[in-house]
Design a protein around this motif. Structure first.
Motif, PDB file in Angstrom:
ATOM      1  N   ALA A  20       0.854  -1.242   0.033  1.00 52.89           N
ATOM      2  CA  ALA A  20       0.094   0.199   0.085  1.00 52.89           C
ATOM      3  C   ALA A  20       0.804   1.227  -0.064  1.00 52.89           C
ATOM      4  N   LEU A  21       1.869   1.076   0.822  1.00 50.19           N
ATOM      5  CA  LEU A  21       2.868   2.451   0.968  1.00 50.19           C
ATOM      6  C   LEU A  21       3.347   2.587  -0.527  1.00 50.19           C
ATOM      7  N   LEU A  22       3.975   1.510  -0.974  1.00 50.74           N
ATOM      8  CA  LEU A  22       4.576   1.506  -2.439  1.00 50.74           C
ATOM      9  C   LEU A  22       3.680   2.120  -3.679  1.00 50.74           C
ATOM     10  N   ASP A  23       2.314   1.809  -3.445  1.00 51.78           N
ATOM     11  CA  ASP A  23       1.389   2.667  -4.389  1.00 51.78           C
ATOM     12  C   ASP A  23       1.198   3.824  -3.992  1.00 51.78           C
ATOM     13  N   PHE A  24       1.095   4.348  -2.766  1.00 54.92           N
ATOM     14  CA  PHE A  24       0.782   5.786  -2.224  1.00 54.92           C
ATOM     15  C   PHE A  24       2.077   6.797  -2.656  1.00 54.92           C
ATOM     16  N   VAL A  25       3.429   6.253  -2.359  1.00 60.69           N
ATOM     17  CA  VAL A  25       4.472   7.025  -2.672  1.00 60.69           C
ATOM     18  C   VAL A  25       4.820   7.115  -4.199  1.00 60.69           C
ATOM     19  N   ASN A  26       4.229   6.099  -4.968  1.00 61.94           N
ATOM     20  CA  ASN A  26       4.444   6.106  -6.385  1.00 61.94           C
ATOM     21  C   ASN A  26       3.031   6.876  -7.273  1.00 61.94           C
ATOM     22  N   GLN A  27       2.193   7.460  -6.456  1.00 61.93           N
ATOM     23  CA  GLN A  27       1.323   8.058  -7.044  1.00 61.93           C
ATOM     24  C   GLN A  27       1.680   8.801  -8.354  1.00 61.93           C
ATOM     25  N   GLY A  28       0.886   8.887  -9.475  1.00 63.28           N
ATOM     26  CA  GLY A  28       1.173   9.569 -10.684  1.00 63.28           C
ATOM     27  C   GLY A  28       2.235   9.033 -11.584  1.00 63.28           C
ATOM     28  N   ILE A  29       2.949   8.093 -10.873  1.00 63.89           N
ATOM     29  CA  ILE A  29       4.094   7.484 -12.084  1.00 63.89           C
ATOM     30  C   ILE A  29       3.340   6.622 -13.027  1.00 63.89           C
ATOM     31  N   PRO A  30       3.767   6.912 -14.159  1.00 66.06           N
ATOM     32  CA  PRO A  30       3.204   6.192 -15.346  1.00 66.06           C
ATOM     33  C   PRO A  30       3.498   4.618 -15.355  1.00 66.06           C
ATOM     34  N   GLU A  31       2.489   3.534 -15.651  1.00 63.45           N
ATOM     35  CA  GLU A  31       2.796   2.215 -15.624  1.00 63.45           C
ATOM     36  C   GLU A  31       3.966   1.752 -16.369  1.00 63.45           C
ATOM     37  N   GLY A  32       4.900   0.992 -16.004  1.00 64.65           N
ATOM     38  CA  GLY A  32       6.083   0.769 -16.780  1.00 64.65           C
ATOM     39  C   GLY A  32       7.351   1.565 -16.367  1.00 64.65           C
ATOM     40  N   GLN A  33       7.146   2.712 -15.517  1.00 65.49           N
ATOM     41  CA  GLN A  33       8.159   3.436 -15.171  1.00 65.49           C
ATOM     42  C   GLN A  33       8.747   2.895 -13.811  1.00 65.49           C
ATOM     43  N   PRO A  34       9.977   3.187 -13.475  1.00 64.53           N
ATOM     44  CA  PRO A  34      10.656   2.570 -12.205  1.00 64.53           C
ATOM     45  C   PRO A  34       9.886   3.046 -10.903  1.00 64.53           C
ATOM     46  N   LYS A  35       9.451   2.273  -9.976  1.00 61.35           N
ATOM     47  CA  LYS A  35       8.902   2.472  -8.723  1.00 61.35           C
ATOM     48  C   LYS A  35       9.879   3.074  -7.828  1.00 61.35           C
ATOM     49  N   ASP A  36       9.781   3.869  -6.928  1.00 65.00           N
ATOM     50  CA  ASP A  36      10.590   4.303  -5.959  1.00 65.00           C
ATOM     51  C   ASP A  36      10.320   3.538  -4.490  1.00 65.00           C
ATOM     52  N   TYR A  37      11.340   2.698  -3.996  1.00 64.94           N
ATOM     53  CA  TYR A  37      11.221   1.748  -2.855  1.00 64.94           C
ATOM     54  C   TYR A  37      11.903   2.257  -1.753  1.00 64.94           C
ATOM     55  N   THR A  38      12.251   3.722  -1.686  1.00 61.58           N
ATOM     56  CA  THR A  38      13.002   4.230  -0.532  1.00 61.58           C
ATOM     57  C   THR A  38      12.399   4.094   0.814  1.00 61.58           C
ATOM     58  N   ILE A  39      11.099   4.745   0.762  1.00 61.84           N
ATOM     59  CA  ILE A  39      10.433   4.921   2.186  1.00 61.84           C
ATOM     60  C   ILE A  39       9.950   3.322   2.543  1.00 61.84           C
ATOM     61  N   PRO A  40       9.218   2.836   1.698  1.00 58.92           N
ATOM     62  CA  PRO A  40       8.886   1.526   2.297  1.00 58.92           C
ATOM     63  C   PRO A  40       9.891   0.768   2.798  1.00 58.92           C
ATOM     64  N   ILE A  41      11.110   0.838   2.305  1.00 59.84           N
ATOM     65  CA  ILE A  41      12.398  -0.005   2.836  1.00 59.84           C
ATOM     66  C   ILE A  41      12.848   0.529   3.827  1.00 59.84           C
ATOM     67  N   LEU A  42      13.032   1.905   3.936  1.00 57.42           N
ATOM     68  CA  LEU A  42      13.521   2.485   5.171  1.00 57.42           C
ATOM     69  C   LEU A  42      12.751   2.181   6.347  1.00 57.42           C
ATOM     70  N   VAL A  43      11.529   2.086   6.128  1.00 58.71           N
ATOM     71  CA  VAL A  43      10.695   1.829   7.310  1.00 58.71           C
ATOM     72  C   VAL A  43      11.230   0.332   8.005  1.00 58.71           C
ATOM     73  N   LEU A  44      11.657  -0.489   7.634  1.00 57.47           N
ATOM     74  CA  LEU A  44      12.219  -1.762   8.052  1.00 57.47           C
ATOM     75  C   LEU A  44      13.590  -1.765   8.777  1.00 57.47           C
ATOM     76  N   VAL A  45      14.177  -0.546   8.579  1.00 55.79           N
ATOM     77  CA  VAL A  45      15.297  -0.016   9.563  1.00 55.79           C
ATOM     78  C   VAL A  45      15.132  -0.085  11.086  1.00 55.79           C
ATOM     79  N   GLY A  46      13.807   0.619  11.147  1.00 60.21           N
ATOM     80  CA  GLY A  46      13.184   0.575  12.330  1.00 60.21           C
ATOM     81  C   GLY A  46      13.173  -0.702  13.097  1.00 60.21           C
TER      82      GLY A  46
END
Length: 517
Positions: A461-487
């Motif tokens: 869900a977070l991945l879809d949220f932070v990548n809103q507006g990015i056209p299908e087929g373009q690279p998705k930004d995983y930074t925030i979803p994975i950074l959550v796991l550092v906690g």
């Protein structure tokens, strides 16, 4: 004569390890089915139209029954019914769930998006309802056969089989599916059915062992105290035990930072670092005319080397002989890597194959660390080290953009995934009485499933949220979803220190070798 009378199947080293192999079939197949979707995420989007949130929903709802007590009920049933009945019942539920998921993916219940999604979820819920109890059955059974012997090593090898299933499921699903989702799901479901047959074979020997132990008890005149029925006060007593509470919470935070990540790792590597989705022809290994069998052989050989390092040398009493054997195995391993260097170089540019480094690291290191815990102890300290590696791994894959550091991050995650479980699960057997281990493991798995539910679905869900507006087929930004796991890694370190402190007061011997208690 007395010694002869007291000998049982459990006293035979060959028989113990044979039983471990039969039990590990369930571990291997259920871990394969748990993780194989990770290699298919992109294909599930293009072929079935599933979004990241829907992909995460499928994974998250696998845990739903266990979140609300199924695993505790299963643990109680295990303590009351015994290993055999619980294994057959809950293994059968997992098989049924796998079959429904396979039928759904093939369009049996309808080929529209909603029907396929809903019925795959139904199958995964059933599979999940059996999965965790099956894991408890395997762990509880290993304690039965190996307590007083190489318990941590046996648990580590069983986990190694599970990670082998995870690695192969992640890496080979696209090969097996031939570019389609349905054949890969069918294959994964078939594996669980075959594993249940292996467990049925195991039960024949388990019945014989029980008869032998009863005969010895009758001849010696020993009277076994009947086990008390489960009471919910037992559960309260477990939770009030500080050492158990800390290790249970550590189980939640540690696995929440690994299992969900593994499902998204291939897609992350493709989107962030530009890895390939489909393996180039030059990287294929053909064995008996099959790409899947050829690729499987690579993972099996890695696992074989892990066994050679960790298990076989223990049979040599002479230190020099052990050293020479390990040196020879290391030389052979390096030669194997040299021969396979061109193939492995191509694999390291493929999302699914590279992501399999996570469980692959556990295949190599879990038996070694399990053997270390048996011989040296330091279980709580190893959990601290594993948590530190966890933090480094997720930082390297979220904030940093260097692909070489990312490789080290994946490998360190695999090592952490070896260190903590190899130390954690044998430690539970020191903290909890044997006749309540089923309930204890079930409680830990229940808490773990709450964490998995939140992070499986939450990352999607977070991945879809932070990548809103990015056209299908373009690279998705995983930074925030994975950074959550550092906690989760920082919380794991904190809990590991609390566990070590509590053990000094309660004196369970978590820092001592397995045979010292």
């Amino acid at each position: 004569m007395t010694e002869t009378l007291k000998r049982t199947l459990r006293d035979s080293s060959a028989m113990r390890w044979a039983m471990l192999i039969l039990l590990s079939g369930l571990t291997f197949s259920t871990y394969w089915f748990q993780d194989f979707f990770s290699g298919l995420k992109g294909l599930m989007g293009s072929e079935m139209g599933f979004s990241s949130e829907e992909f995460g929903r499928i994974l998250a709802l696998t845990t739903i029954a266990n979140m609300f007590g199924m695993i505790i009920i299963g643990g109680i049933m295990l303590d009351k019914w015994g290993i055999r009945v619980a294994g057959i019942v809950f293994g059968g539920i997992a098989v049924l769930g796998g079959a429904i998921s396979a039928l759904a993916a093939s369009g049996f219940f309808g080929s529209d998006h909603g029907s396929m999604l809903n019925m795959i979820i139904v199958g995964r819920i059933l599979f999940g309802s059996g999965l965790e109890v099956v894991c408890v059955v395997a762990t509880r059974t290993i304690v039965k056969w190996f307590k007083g012997y190489d318990l941590a090593l046996a648990m580590a090898i069983n986990m190694g089989f599970g990670r082998l299933g995870s690695a192969m499921g992640t890496a080979l699903s696209l090969d097996i599916g031939g570019g389609h989702v349905s054949p890969a799901v069918t294959f994964a479901a078939t594996l669980i059915g075959l594993a249940l047959i292996m467990f049925l074979i195991y039960t024949v020997f388990d019945i014989k062992l029980d008869k032998q132990e009863k005969a010895i008890s009758d001849k010696s005149g020993e009277v076994c105290d009947p086990e008390e029925d489960f009471k919910f006060s037992d559960l309260i007593t477990l939770i009030k035990n500080k050492s158990f509470l800390y290790i249970a919470l550590l189980c939640v935070t540690f696995y929440a930072a690994i299992f969900p990540f593994m499902q998204y790792a291939p897609d992350l590597l493709i989107n962030k670092f530009g890895f390939t989705q489909n393996l180039p022809q030059a990287g294929e290994v053909i064995l008996w005319g099959s790409k899947a069998i050829g690729a499987s052989s690579i993972y099996l050989i890695f696992f074989l080397f892990a066994i050679l390092f960790a298990v076989v040398p223990n049979n040599f009493e002479n230190k020099k002989t052990r050293f020479l054997f390990k040196s020879g195995a290391l030389i052979a391993f390096c030669f194997y890597l040299f021969v396979m260097k061109d193939i492995l170089a191509i694999w390291l540019d493929n999302g699914a194959k590279t992501a399999s480094l996570i469980p692959l690291g556990t295949i190599i290191f879990t038996p070694i660390f399990g053997n270390y815990v048996d011989k040296k102890g330091k279980a709580a300290s190893l959990m601290i080290l594993g948590s530190l590696l966890l933090i480094f791994a997720h930082i390297s894959l979220s904030i940093l953009d260097n692909v070489y550091i990312a490789y080290f991050g994946l490998l360190s995650l695999g090592v952490a995934f070896s260190l903590v479980p190899a130390a954690m699960w044998p430690s539970v057997a020191k903290i909890v009485a044997e006749n309540r281990l089923g309930t204890a493991y079930a409680t830990m798995f229940t808490l773990q499933n709450w964490g998995l539910f939140l992070f499986f679905w939450g990352i999607g869900a977070l991945l879809d949220f932070v990548n809103q507006g990015i056209p299908e087929g373009q690279p998705k930004d995983y930074t925030i979803p994975i950074l959550v796991l550092v906690g989760c890694g920082f919380i794991s370190i904190f809990l590991s220190f609390l566990l070590k402190k509590a053990d000094r007061k309660q004196n369970y011997g978590l820092e001592l070798p397995s045979n010292s208690n």
